[in-house]
Design a protein around this motif. Structure first.
Motif, short mmCIF file in Angstrom:
data_model
loop_
_atom_site.label_atom_id
_atom_site.label_comp_id
_atom_site.label_asym_id
_atom_site.label_seq_id
_atom_site.Cartn_x
_atom_site.Cartn_y
_atom_site.Cartn_z
N SER A 12 74.03 14.23 39.04
CA SER A 12 72.81 14.64 39.75
C SER A 12 71.56 14.29 38.96
CB SER A 12 72.84 16.13 40.07
OG SER A 12 72.63 16.88 38.89
N GLU A 13 71.71 13.95 37.67
CA GLU A 13 70.53 13.62 36.86
C GLU A 13 70.20 12.12 36.87
OE1 GLU A 13 71.41 15.46 33.12
OE2 GLU A 13 71.40 17.42 34.11
N LEU A 14 71.04 11.31 37.52
CA LEU A 14 70.77 9.86 37.52
C LEU A 14 69.52 9.53 38.32
CD1 LEU A 14 74.26 8.17 38.00
CD2 LEU A 14 73.04 8.66 35.89
N ALA A 15 68.64 8.74 37.71
CA ALA A 15 67.39 8.35 38.39
C ALA A 15 67.61 7.04 39.16
CB ALA A 15 66.30 8.15 37.34
N GLU A 16 66.67 6.75 40.05
CA GLU A 16 66.76 5.47 40.79
C GLU A 16 66.81 4.31 39.80
OE1 GLU A 16 63.82 5.03 43.88
OE2 GLU A 16 64.42 6.98 44.71
N GLY A 17 67.68 3.34 40.05
CA GLY A 17 67.83 2.18 39.17
C GLY A 17 68.91 2.36 38.11
N ALA A 18 69.34 3.61 37.84
CA ALA A 18 70.37 3.85 36.82
C ALA A 18 71.69 3.21 37.26
CB ALA A 18 70.55 5.35 36.62
N SER A 19 72.54 2.89 36.28
CA SER A 19 73.82 2.26 36.62
C SER A 19 74.97 3.23 36.37
CB SER A 19 74.01 0.98 35.81
OG SER A 19 74.11 1.31 34.44
N LEU A 20 76.07 3.01 37.06
CA LEU A 20 77.32 3.72 36.81
C LEU A 20 78.46 2.82 37.28
CD1 LEU A 20 77.77 6.66 39.36
CD2 LEU A 20 76.26 4.74 39.69
N HIS A 21 79.69 3.20 36.91
CA HIS A 21 80.85 2.38 37.26
C HIS A 21 81.51 2.96 38.50
CE1 HIS A 21 80.51 0.32 33.40
NE2 HIS A 21 80.04 1.50 33.03
#
Ligand SMILES: Cc1cc2nc3c(=O)[nH]c(=O)nc-3n(C[C@H](O)[C@H](O)[C@H](O)COP(=O)(O)OP(=O)(O)OC[C@H]3O[C@@H](n4cnc5c(N)ncnc54)[C@H](O)[C@@H]3O)c2cc1C
Ligand code: FES
Length: 293
Positions: free
Chosen positions: A90-99
């Motif tokens: 829930s803390e990921l900002a726009e543009g952040a990446s994840l797998h």
């Protein structure tokens, strides 16, 4: 049942949109690279946060929407931050990446002939929002039964309304405490609705296991088919760790034993189905509802 075709990939996805979505819920939209197969309603993905992360393992999430953006897709999720993994998500900002690994598992057989009845419980509405979209695109009407403990847990209600309006499909609300719609549960709504619908009824449902068990029993005693999207705590999501067992019914056990060596390698054993590869969507007769937790 045909063996699942493996189409999943591990990709790096980027946050396109991430916002609050009703009290206690969030909507996450991820851009995925070209070549990622479009998930079908009821399938899920595994989301793994970048290192360093508070959790080692990925977290399973149902796909709530799929949109084409040129050669790429964006994939939407409706989720509740309940523990370390989803709170960090829930803390990921726009543009952040994840797998992201997916699409995984078996989805709803929405093409099955009959009157489609979508049954959602609380945040279980996520894959059914997508199912409503798919049916609308196929120009098929459906009945959408949406239940929750109380009105504020009818998460995604406006989204459901918008998707159903396209084909004149009908929304039926129910709350345990009577704060919205019918005062009672989704099975009571099915009892009232079924005599007015043209058979056979084909139910596609997602929600708490207690609700799904009640829907499965209703379907089996009312001559309907029901496809239930189940959950289990998962590690690999791909049939390897054997960590997501669900008890098979006697009928399913006998069938899997008879299939013998023909059974796909990454399925469960005769007694236990693997939620991630045999499911997460199971027809009501596949599971032993007295032993589902
Ligand atoms: C196929 C599948 C699809 C899912 N789709 C969605 C979705 O669309 N939206 C959404 O909000 N959640 C969904 N979930 C549940 C989601 O994966 C869990 O909430 C998440 O894994 C919890 O991780 P966490 O690290 O935040 O919490 P943890 O710290 O791992 O656990 C927090 C609490 O949640 C419980 N929990 C963990 N996983 C589950 C689970 N699968 N079912 C029930 N309780 C669980 C734990 O026992 C614990 O009490 C899905 C799960 C599966 C298996
Ligand atoms: S999560 Fe590993 S086998 Fe299902």
């Amino acid at each position: 049942m045909p063996a699942a075709v493996r189409t999943w990939k591990q990709v790096v996805a980027h946050v396109r949109e991430h916002r609050a979505y009703g009290p206690g819920f969030r909507w996450l939209e991820l851009d995925v690279p070209a070549g990622f197969a479009a998930p079908v309603a009821g399938q899920f993905v595994q989301l793994l946060l970048d290192f360093p992360s508070p959790v080692l393992l990925p977290r399973p999430m149902s796909v709530a929407s799929v949109a084409k953006r040129g050669a790429r897709l964006s994939v939407g999720f409706l989720y509740a931050p309940v523990g370390a993994g989803t709170r960090a998500l829930s803390e990921l900002a726009e543009g952040a990446s994840l797998h992201l690994t997916g699409p995984l598992g078996r989805g709803y057989p929405l093409e099955e002939p009959g009157t489609p009845v979508l049954v959602a419980g609380g945040r279980g509405v996520a894959p059914l929002l997508m199912a409503a979209d798919v049916l609308a695109r196929a120009r098929r009407r459906c009945e959408f039964v949406f239940g929750a403990r109380t009105a504020k847990l009818l998460v995604g209600l406006d989204e459901a309304r918008a998707r159903l309006a396209k084909r004149g499909s009908k929304l039926h609300l129910a709350t345990d405490d009577g704060t919205r719609g019918f005062h009672g549960n989704v099975v009571q709504v099915l009892d009232r609705l079924a005599p007015r619908l043209e058979g056979p009824l084909v139910i596609h449902a997602c929600g708490p296991h207690g609700m799904l068990g009640a829907v499965a029993r209703w379907a089996m005693s009312n001559g309907a088919r029901a496809h239930l999207a189940m959950e289990s705590v998962m590690a690999c999501g791909t049939g390897v760790c054997r960590g997501c067992p669900l008890p098979r019914s006697t009928e399913a056990r006998d069938r899997v034993r008879a299939e013998g060596a023909q059974a796909a390698a990454l399925k469960g054993n005769p007694d236990w189905a693997m939620c991630c590869t045999d499911g997460p969507v199971f027809e009501s007769r596949e599971l032993d509802w007295d032993r589902v937790e």
